[in-house]
Design a protein around this motif. Sequence first.
Motif, PDB file in Angstrom:
ATOM      1  N   SER A  93       0.831  -1.222   0.000  1.00  0.00           N
ATOM      2  CA  SER A  93       0.000   0.000   0.000  1.00  0.00           C
ATOM      3  C   SER A  93       0.855   1.257   0.000  1.00  0.00           C
ATOM      4  N   SER A  94       1.769   1.322  -0.948  1.00  0.00           N
ATOM      5  CA  SER A  94       2.721   2.436  -0.977  1.00  0.00           C
ATOM      6  C   SER A  94       2.660   3.264  -2.266  1.00  0.00           C
ATOM      7  N   ARG A  95       1.615   3.111  -3.066  1.00  0.00           N
ATOM      8  CA  ARG A  95       1.422   3.897  -4.294  1.00  0.00           C
ATOM      9  C   ARG A  95       2.486   3.630  -5.361  1.00  0.00           C
ATOM     10  N   LEU A  96       3.164   2.512  -5.270  1.00  0.00           N
ATOM     11  CA  LEU A  96       4.196   2.187  -6.256  1.00  0.00           C
ATOM     12  C   LEU A  96       3.587   1.951  -7.630  1.00  0.00           C
ATOM     13  N   HIS A  97       4.234   2.482  -8.662  1.00  0.00           N
ATOM     14  CA  HIS A  97       3.853   2.125 -10.026  1.00  0.00           C
ATOM     15  C   HIS A  97       5.027   1.585 -10.837  1.00  0.00           C
ATOM     16  N   THR A  98       6.259   1.743 -10.296  1.00  0.00           N
ATOM     17  CA  THR A  98       7.443   1.326 -11.050  1.00  0.00           C
ATOM     18  C   THR A  98       8.395   0.524 -10.169  1.00  0.00           C
ATOM     19  N   VAL A  99       8.892  -0.585 -10.729  1.00  0.00           N
ATOM     20  CA  VAL A  99       9.928  -1.396 -10.072  1.00  0.00           C
ATOM     21  C   VAL A  99      11.136  -1.415 -11.003  1.00  0.00           C
ATOM     22  N   PRO A 100      12.141  -0.585 -10.740  1.00  0.00           N
ATOM     23  CA  PRO A 100      13.335  -0.566 -11.593  1.00  0.00           C
ATOM     24  C   PRO A 100      14.097  -1.889 -11.509  1.00  0.00           C
ATOM     25  N   PRO A 101      14.749  -2.300 -12.583  1.00  0.00           N
ATOM     26  CA  PRO A 101      15.518  -3.555 -12.559  1.00  0.00           C
ATOM     27  C   PRO A 101      16.557  -3.605 -11.453  1.00  0.00           C
ATOM     28  N   ALA A 102      17.172  -2.465 -11.140  1.00  0.00           N
ATOM     29  CA  ALA A 102      18.244  -2.448 -10.140  1.00  0.00           C
ATOM     30  C   ALA A 102      17.736  -2.493  -8.711  1.00  0.00           C
TER      31      ALA A 102
END
Length: 449
Positions: A93-102
């Motif tokens: 529940s942290s509003r994440l929309h992107t998970v970078p590869p690194a």
Amino acid sequence: MPVNSLGDLRAGRLAGARQLKLACGLTEFPSEILELADTLEVLDLSGNRLTSLPPELSRLRHLRILFCSGNPFTVLPEVLGECPRLEMVGFKSSRLHTVPPAALPPQLRWLILTDNAIDALPASIGRCSGLQKLMLAGNRLSTLPDEMAACAGLELLRIAANRLTVLPPWLFDLPRLAWLAYAGNPFCASVEMPRLGGDAAIRIPFADLSLGERLGEGASGVIHRAAWRGDGERRQVAVKLFKGSMTSDGLPSHEMAACLEAGSHASLIPVLGRLEGAGQVGEGLVMALIDQAFESLAGPPSLASCTRDIYPDGAAFTVDAVLRIATGIAAAAAHLHGRGILHGDLYAHNILHAGEGRALLGDFGAASFFAPEDERTASALQRIEVRAFACLLDELVARCEVPSPTSLKLQALASLQRRCADPQPSSRPLFAEVEAELARIAALPSRFS
């Protein structure tokens, strides 16, 4: 873990701490945390207002566990991938929309990204060969990267309430996958929709119930004792009131549907009906009140055990009790599979037991529907759950009071456990065969003559 004081941290009174929890509306990462680099292993910053983590986080060279749930992050911080020992990450529940590869540490074991807005995972997740537990329910994923086929250690996967149009075929070949939840995705909508209404369920007016003491609480709801005045009689029942929000397993509405569709079985907790007219109280189920002699078979996994349940110290079972527990649970699972329901959370902590092996399987929070007529997919899904049964059987056999090598029943149970845990999923038996084998084992003499 107790909440610590920011004042104590800044005054140096937490020097040498191995665990730290701060929940005080933080908008910036306190630099004083870095002074704990020589000792800090667990850091919980959940429930603050952080949007980023500093590059210096990697100085926490002993950090193993990091929780940042409930903070308004939009991008999973890339510095996580530079933390040398980080193996458990939680950003629920942290509003994440992107998970970078690194951002994914290669030594990751447990990743919690529940209830965010993530629409894609990076291919780099395939490098996390030690990943055991992956929580992705309540996101916007339309696909899973094929590179995840290399995550051979993955045991628990939560992908419910996403936008997946298909279950990837490599998923059925994962050698250790045992606990799977996928309800609420487009690929299974045609199977789910006829079952979600629960129209055939008995409706029990909320006005006919008098709620009493709280008996327990789980991720999806709260269970109360209640008095039910129905048909002129008064009886004690249990009422589960659903919270109506996303859980780590999925949506409570799917849990309710699975409970209602499960039907009657001697090793399932009886559901009496669906709550009606509860208003602001929300949706709920009325269930039979279980005898107080029943207790949980084990506790849920810990941060250290990751995917395996925690049993009380000294827990021990006779061979015959193990057989009765295993037979009851296998029969319940076979019954559910026959109705097109995958339990998804077949664990000892979801089993109630009382004396001499009587057992009841509960908690349908991770349940998913499948089409039994699609035999190829149905059998593959069932064999995933058979591995969960293998884990349960392994735990029970390990705590058997008769570890003698001359015990025929124990030897046969161990052999069945190995078959159910076969790393080649297609080689595992289905639960109908497991039931038959358990019956054969029960008829064996206890020992070699």
